[in-house]
Scaffold this motif. Sequence first.
Motif, PDB file in Angstrom:
ATOM      1  N   VAL A 135       0.847  -1.203   0.000  1.00 32.46           N
ATOM      2  CA  VAL A 135       0.000   0.000   0.000  1.00 32.46           C
ATOM      3  C   VAL A 135       0.881   1.251   0.000  1.00 32.46           C
ATOM      4  CG1 VAL A 135      -1.738   1.321   1.275  1.00 32.46           C
ATOM      5  CG2 VAL A 135      -1.911  -1.171   1.153  1.00 32.46           C
ATOM      6  N   GLN A 136       1.915   1.215   0.865  1.00 33.12           N
ATOM      7  CA  GLN A 136       2.809   2.376   0.936  1.00 33.12           C
ATOM      8  C   GLN A 136       3.471   2.622  -0.429  1.00 33.12           C
ATOM      9  OE1 GLN A 136       3.253   4.401   3.880  1.00 33.12           O
ATOM     10  NE2 GLN A 136       3.967   5.672   2.188  1.00 33.12           N
ATOM     11  N   GLY A 137       3.914   1.540  -1.070  1.00 27.85           N
ATOM     12  CA  GLY A 137       4.550   1.656  -2.392  1.00 27.85           C
ATOM     13  C   GLY A 137       3.596   2.257  -3.414  1.00 27.85           C
ATOM     14  N   LEU A 138       2.337   1.842  -3.372  1.00 34.12           N
ATOM     15  CA  LEU A 138       1.346   2.376  -4.317  1.00 34.12           C
ATOM     16  C   LEU A 138       1.042   3.842  -4.009  1.00 34.12           C
ATOM     17  CD1 LEU A 138      -1.028  -0.728  -4.536  1.00 34.12           C
ATOM     18  CD2 LEU A 138       0.432   0.168  -6.372  1.00 34.12           C
ATOM     19  N   MET A 139       1.062   4.190  -2.733  1.00 32.14           N
ATOM     20  CA  MET A 139       0.850   5.596  -2.346  1.00 32.14           C
ATOM     21  C   MET A 139       2.001   6.444  -2.885  1.00 32.14           C
ATOM     22  SD  MET A 139      -0.419   5.304   1.620  1.00 32.14           S
ATOM     23  CE  MET A 139      -1.564   6.653   1.836  1.00 32.14           C
ATOM     24  N   ASP A 140       3.241   5.941  -2.681  1.00 31.13           N
ATOM     25  CA  ASP A 140       4.421   6.676  -3.130  1.00 31.13           C
ATOM     26  C   ASP A 140       4.415   6.864  -4.644  1.00 31.13           C
ATOM     27  OD1 ASP A 140       5.153   6.555  -0.515  1.00 31.13           O
ATOM     28  OD2 ASP A 140       6.684   4.989  -0.770  1.00 31.13           O
ATOM     29  N   ARG A 141       3.857   5.907  -5.368  1.00 37.13           N
ATOM     30  CA  ARG A 141       3.853   5.984  -6.830  1.00 37.13           C
ATOM     31  C   ARG A 141       2.632   6.744  -7.363  1.00 37.13           C
ATOM     32  NH1 ARG A 141       6.465   1.765  -5.021  1.00 37.13           N
ATOM     33  NH2 ARG A 141       8.037   0.546  -6.166  1.00 37.13           N
ATOM     34  N   GLY A 142       1.786   7.211  -6.472  1.00 38.78           N
ATOM     35  CA  GLY A 142       0.680   8.075  -6.888  1.00 38.78           C
ATOM     36  C   GLY A 142      -0.552   7.360  -7.434  1.00 38.78           C
ATOM     37  N   PHE A 143      -0.771   6.109  -7.050  1.00 40.18           N
ATOM     38  CA  PHE A 143      -1.936   5.374  -7.553  1.00 40.18           C
ATOM     39  C   PHE A 143      -3.113   5.379  -6.580  1.00 40.18           C
ATOM     40  CE2 PHE A 143       1.472   3.468 -10.097  1.00 40.18           C
ATOM     41  CZ  PHE A 143       0.890   3.457 -11.356  1.00 40.18           C
ATOM     42  N   THR A 144      -2.959   6.087  -5.477  1.00 40.70           N
ATOM     43  CA  THR A 144      -3.989   5.964  -4.430  1.00 40.70           C
ATOM     44  C   THR A 144      -4.481   7.323  -3.943  1.00 40.70           C
ATOM     45  OG1 THR A 144      -2.395   6.103  -2.627  1.00 40.70           O
ATOM     46  CG2 THR A 144      -2.754   3.923  -3.571  1.00 40.70           C
ATOM     47  N   TYR A 145      -5.553   7.281  -3.186  1.00 32.77           N
ATOM     48  CA  TYR A 145      -5.981   8.457  -2.423  1.00 32.77           C
ATOM     49  C   TYR A 145      -6.681   7.953  -1.167  1.00 32.77           C
ATOM     50  CZ  TYR A 145     -10.528   7.476  -4.578  1.00 32.77           C
ATOM     51  OH  TYR A 145     -11.675   6.857  -4.991  1.00 32.77           O
ATOM     52  N   GLN A 146      -6.820   8.817  -0.185  1.00 30.62           N
ATOM     53  CA  GLN A 146      -7.472   8.407   1.058  1.00 30.62           C
ATOM     54  C   GLN A 146      -8.846   9.021   1.190  1.00 30.62           C
ATOM     55  OE1 GLN A 146      -3.916   8.933   3.852  1.00 30.62           O
ATOM     56  NE2 GLN A 146      -4.917   7.162   4.788  1.00 30.62           N
ATOM     57  N   GLY A 147      -9.788   8.217   1.668  1.00 35.29           N
ATOM     58  CA  GLY A 147     -11.143   8.725   1.920  1.00 35.29           C
ATOM     59  C   GLY A 147     -11.179   9.492   3.225  1.00 35.29           C
ATOM     60  N   GLU A 148     -12.353  10.049   3.547  1.00 35.85           N
ATOM     61  CA  GLU A 148     -12.494  10.878   4.757  1.00 35.85           C
ATOM     62  C   GLU A 148     -12.129  10.091   6.010  1.00 35.85           C
ATOM     63  OE1 GLU A 148     -15.585  10.049   2.955  1.00 35.85           O
ATOM     64  OE2 GLU A 148     -14.600  11.325   1.445  1.00 35.85           O
ATOM     65  N   ASP A 149     -12.486   8.804   6.022  1.00 38.19           N
ATOM     66  CA  ASP A 149     -12.234   7.993   7.219  1.00 38.19           C
ATOM     67  C   ASP A 149     -10.792   7.471   7.281  1.00 38.19           C
ATOM     68  OD1 ASP A 149     -12.253   6.113   5.212  1.00 38.19           O
ATOM     69  OD2 ASP A 149     -13.593   4.714   6.246  1.00 38.19           O
ATOM     70  N   GLY A 150      -9.971   7.755   6.245  1.00 37.85           N
ATOM     71  CA  GLY A 150      -8.588   7.295   6.246  1.00 37.85           C
ATOM     72  C   GLY A 150      -8.364   6.053   5.400  1.00 37.85           C
ATOM     73  N   SER A 151      -9.456   5.408   4.925  1.00 34.51           N
ATOM     74  CA  SER A 151      -9.305   4.238   4.056  1.00 34.51           C
ATOM     75  C   SER A 151      -8.541   4.629   2.795  1.00 34.51           C
ATOM     76  CB  SER A 151     -10.676   3.689   3.652  1.00 34.51           C
ATOM     77  OG  SER A 151     -11.339   3.152   4.769  1.00 34.51           O
ATOM     78  N   VAL A 152      -7.713   3.684   2.285  1.00 33.95           N
ATOM     79  CA  VAL A 152      -6.895   3.969   1.100  1.00 33.95           C
ATOM     80  C   VAL A 152      -7.515   3.268  -0.103  1.00 33.95           C
ATOM     81  CG1 VAL A 152      -4.583   3.870   0.096  1.00 33.95           C
ATOM     82  CG2 VAL A 152      -4.848   4.053   2.581  1.00 33.95           C
ATOM     83  N   TYR A 153      -7.725   4.032  -1.178  1.00 37.66           N
ATOM     84  CA  TYR A 153      -8.340   3.482  -2.394  1.00 37.66           C
ATOM     85  C   TYR A 153      -7.359   3.493  -3.553  1.00 37.66           C
ATOM     86  CZ  TYR A 153     -12.757   3.871   0.043  1.00 37.66           C
ATOM     87  OH  TYR A 153     -13.765   3.727   0.960  1.00 37.66           O
TER      88      TYR A 153
END
Length: 513
Positions: A135-153
């Motif tokens: 998940v961290q790797g996908l966040m770093d590569r810009g494929f994700t965003y977080q919802g209001e509750d903090g869930s990662v999509y």
Amino acid sequence: MSGIPAAVLVALRLHNTLSRRIEPLEPIRTGQVSMYTCGPTIWNYAHIGNFRTFLFEDLLRRWLEASGLSVFHIMNLTDVDDRIIREASTRGTDIRSFTEPFARAFFEDRDWLRIRPAHVYPRATDFIESMIALVQGLMDRGFTYQGEDGSVYFAIDRFPAYGRLSQLDRRELKAGASGRISADEYDKENAQDFVLWKAARPEDEAVGAAWDAPFGRGRPGWHLECSAMGLSLLEREGLGPVLDIHAGGVDLIFPHHEDEIAQSCAYTGEPHFARIWVHGEFLNVRGSKMSKRFGNITTPRDLREDGVDPGALRLLLFQTHYRQKLDLTDDGLAAAREGCRRLGEFDARLRRSGLRPAGGESEFAAWGRSLEQKAGEALDDDLNAPEAVAATFQALRDGNRLLDQGSLPAEADLAAWERAIGVLDIMPVGTGAAAILSAWPGQGVAAGELPESPPAIPAEAEAWAMAWAAARSAAKGRKDYKEADRIRALLAGAGWELRDTRDGRAEVRRSTG
Ligand SMILES: [Zn+2]
């Protein structure tokens, strides 16, 4: 000059869901195949429809090994998802205690159906660290965003290849991609950004389904589990970031496998998560799709209690090609039980008949060659089990005729028969070969780290025996014959018989008696 190793010449062709075509299997590493098969969600007893998929995967695994390839087989156990949390919560227990009996039941059913054990059965909750890293790797590569509750999509519009496996139309995708979905299961009409990491809710905490992560406390989404465990085990074995084969039921094509591809490829930058994707069709019980949602559950244990022979059940399922729907009916089952009984009868007659002396001519020589050739050609052709079964029954009729005429088989003919039936393993209980476990050369554990005595849990004892067999092959490779002999004795002492195959691999089986 030695000839080309047989393993280089892989004749198997498989239907690849990615291309919708039948393609030759070209292993990434000569002589080796990495295979990931999605395992059960251990929230209940797996039903016979799940086991149809596991049996087609077993046939694939056996045929690859019979063709001289070393297979590294991963099957996951999903022990955290929406349903498990709900059920554990209803029973006032935690997810580990709730799922454990179903994991044990799965291994029992697997053994009853003679499915060769995978080399590893990773459980999702044992791989949380790998999931967080993914998940961290996908966040770093810009494929994700977080919802209001903090869930990662996962943002599917940032991954242009999304929808390729399931042939999701780009227009459908646009229409659907306006929102996001946090449920583990959904259909094509709801193709949306999917959840990688679900923010912890009090009910997750209550059942032990929440973990700390840099991006917030929570738990993995179902799809993430397979990507993280697959990639991390491939890395552990030094097999690179791409699988040779990924298999599962057709119901997993969307969204599960589509999402696995998106996560894995966005992370690794590779064009593929698996070179070939194979999917087995549904099993219908008297005409309706078999699923727990429809309420018509039939589990292998129901059939076992009913006195059904596992050989008959394997025969029944292999009589239909894995890519065709199959109706499970009482008539079909009765016919398979009769067929299985006849196979056992013929096998016994063949063994009672006595052998003809070596060198003596007999029509039996052509009989054995013909069976092996026909069954082999059928299985190479996209795992055409019904043809291989037909060749086996033809051999039964021809063999009975030859025995009637007073012809006798030679040892080589019996061996050909055993090899052919050993792949399908459709003989009645008591006549078939004992379960054989094939060691994987790496097996991920150095001999120094292996315990000298076997673990008490059967599935772990198997992994232990396979790992020692692999360690012994490595010792032989180093010409350390003293260590190789010591390992053989160690295995024998724990009730495992070791055998070297002609292609240099090692197999272990539980000693009988
Ligand atoms: Zn999966």
